[in-house]
Design a protein around this motif. Structure first.
Motif, short mmCIF file in Angstrom:
data_model
loop_
_atom_site.label_atom_id
_atom_site.label_comp_id
_atom_site.label_asym_id
_atom_site.label_seq_id
_atom_site.Cartn_x
_atom_site.Cartn_y
_atom_site.Cartn_z
N ASP A 1 -11.90 -22.08 7.37
CA ASP A 1 -12.05 -21.80 6.00
C ASP A 1 -12.41 -20.15 5.69
O ASP A 1 -12.51 -19.89 4.32
CB ASP A 1 -13.18 -22.50 5.30
CG ASP A 1 -12.91 -24.14 5.11
OD1 ASP A 1 -11.55 -24.29 4.82
OD2 ASP A 1 -13.84 -24.98 5.38
N THR A 2 -12.14 -19.33 6.63
CA THR A 2 -12.43 -17.92 6.37
C THR A 2 -11.03 -17.12 6.36
O THR A 2 -10.17 -17.38 7.26
CB THR A 2 -13.12 -17.15 7.60
OG1 THR A 2 -14.51 -17.91 7.61
CG2 THR A 2 -13.51 -15.72 7.14
N LEU A 3 -10.86 -16.45 5.19
CA LEU A 3 -9.50 -15.85 5.02
C LEU A 3 -9.92 -14.33 5.06
O LEU A 3 -10.94 -13.91 4.67
CB LEU A 3 -9.08 -16.11 3.74
CG LEU A 3 -7.92 -15.14 3.30
CD1 LEU A 3 -6.67 -15.57 3.70
CD2 LEU A 3 -7.88 -15.27 1.79
N ALA A 4 -9.07 -13.45 5.78
CA ALA A 4 -9.00 -12.25 6.05
C ALA A 4 -7.62 -11.46 5.39
O ALA A 4 -6.61 -12.18 5.49
CB ALA A 4 -9.16 -11.67 7.24
N VAL A 5 -7.92 -10.53 4.30
CA VAL A 5 -6.88 -10.09 3.82
C VAL A 5 -6.86 -8.48 4.06
O VAL A 5 -7.76 -7.94 3.66
CB VAL A 5 -6.92 -10.31 2.16
CG1 VAL A 5 -5.78 -9.64 1.63
CG2 VAL A 5 -6.67 -11.82 2.03
N ALA A 6 -5.62 -7.91 4.29
CA ALA A 6 -5.43 -6.52 4.44
C ALA A 6 -4.52 -6.06 3.30
O ALA A 6 -3.35 -6.61 3.25
CB ALA A 6 -5.24 -6.15 5.94
N ILE A 7 -4.87 -4.89 2.79
CA ILE A 7 -3.94 -4.37 1.90
C ILE A 7 -3.82 -2.75 1.57
O ILE A 7 -4.84 -2.34 2.18
CB ILE A 7 -4.12 -4.88 0.08
CG1 ILE A 7 -5.46 -4.35 -0.39
CG2 ILE A 7 -3.95 -6.41 -0.10
CD1 ILE A 7 -5.67 -4.54 -1.79
N ALA A 8 -2.48 -2.48 1.69
CA ALA A 8 -2.36 -1.01 1.87
C ALA A 8 -1.27 -0.51 0.95
O ALA A 8 -0.31 -1.13 0.76
CB ALA A 8 -2.20 -0.81 3.44
N ARG A 9 -1.42 0.75 0.56
CA ARG A 9 -0.33 1.27 -0.36
C ARG A 9 0.36 2.21 0.52
O ARG A 9 0.01 3.17 1.26
CB ARG A 9 -1.03 2.08 -1.59
CG ARG A 9 0.04 2.56 -2.55
CD ARG A 9 -0.58 3.19 -3.81
NE ARG A 9 -1.73 3.98 -3.78
CZ ARG A 9 -2.67 4.20 -4.54
NH1 ARG A 9 -2.48 3.90 -5.75
NH2 ARG A 9 -3.48 5.35 -4.18
N ASP A 10 1.69 2.03 0.43
CA ASP A 10 2.85 3.09 1.15
C ASP A 10 2.55 3.13 2.44
O ASP A 10 2.88 4.11 3.01
CB ASP A 10 2.60 4.39 0.53
CG ASP A 10 3.66 5.40 0.70
OD1 ASP A 10 4.94 4.70 0.87
OD2 ASP A 10 3.80 6.52 0.95
#
Length: 220
Positions: A90-99
């Protein structure tokens, strides 16, 4: 680059799924009950997170899927964003990056019964030697550290398991490691690997999370 974690075990309001696209809702319906609920919760979290970055309502965040199933964003106002998701229960990891391309992997920090067989099939000789040089009680965590680093890189490329894992190697970076943080050096013959960042950003008794990000201006 940003790394976020979320607990997906809580209940969802009846109106929460309104931010999803018809394709996302249909995908959730085709899943078993609990995986479907986790998928809905993860997409709601991702859309709400990105809506704050893009200044758009969550339902209008232009999420797409690559041919290998990696979520990505269509260009918004001339900006290119990349995203990566990973689940451990039930644990979510999210990575976001620009360009820049980004990938994340989270794994439970527990012994893997098939650890040696998996290492023989997916790790390079250098990685296997490093794993087996560790004290026996540290090998399960070491295995998860190498595995999350490899999977994060493959996901950042947008290939996942379509990329042969023995085709590239990760070794501990030169910087000091701590109980929660360590860096990795990437060796991928034929690829410009030096500028990549591969970092184990979180490690405790429950989970290991590693993030890989490409040089600025490089997208998957």
């Amino acid at each position: 680059m940003e790394l976020w974690c979320a607990d997906l075990s809580g209940p969802l309001s009846s109106s929460a799924a309104a931010v999803l696209t018809p394709d996302e809702r249909n995908r959730a319906v085709r899943m078993a009950a609990r995986p479907g609920q986790r998928f809905v919760a993860s997409r709601i979290f991702l859309r709400c997170l990105l809506s704050h970055r893009l200044g758009l309502p969550p339902a209008r965040v232009p999420l797409r899927l690559s041919p290998h199933g990696k979520p990505y964003l269509a260009a918004v106002a001339g900006e290119t964003w990349d995203v990566s998701l990973s689940h451990a229960g039930d644990t979510l990891a999210v990575a976001i990056a620009r360009d820049r391309a980004v990938g994340v992997d989270i794994e439970p920090n527990r012994p893997q019964p098939a650890m040696n067989d998996i290492a023989d099939g997916f790790f390079t000789p250098v990685e296997r030697r490093y794993l087996r040089s560790q004290p026996t009680d540290r090998q399960p965590t070491c295995f998860q550290l190498i595995w999350t680093a490899k999977e994060a890189y493959a996901k950042a490329l947008g290939l996942g398991f379509a990329l042969p894992f023995p085709s590239f190697s990760l070794t501990p970076g030169p910087g000091p490691a701590t109980n929660r943080y360590s860096s990795w050096e990437l060796h991928h013959p034929g690829h410009p690997t030096a500028p990549w960042s591969v970092v184990t950003a979180h490690r405790d008794q429950h989970s290991v999370i590693t993030v890989a990000s490409a040089p600025q201006g490089s997208t998957s």
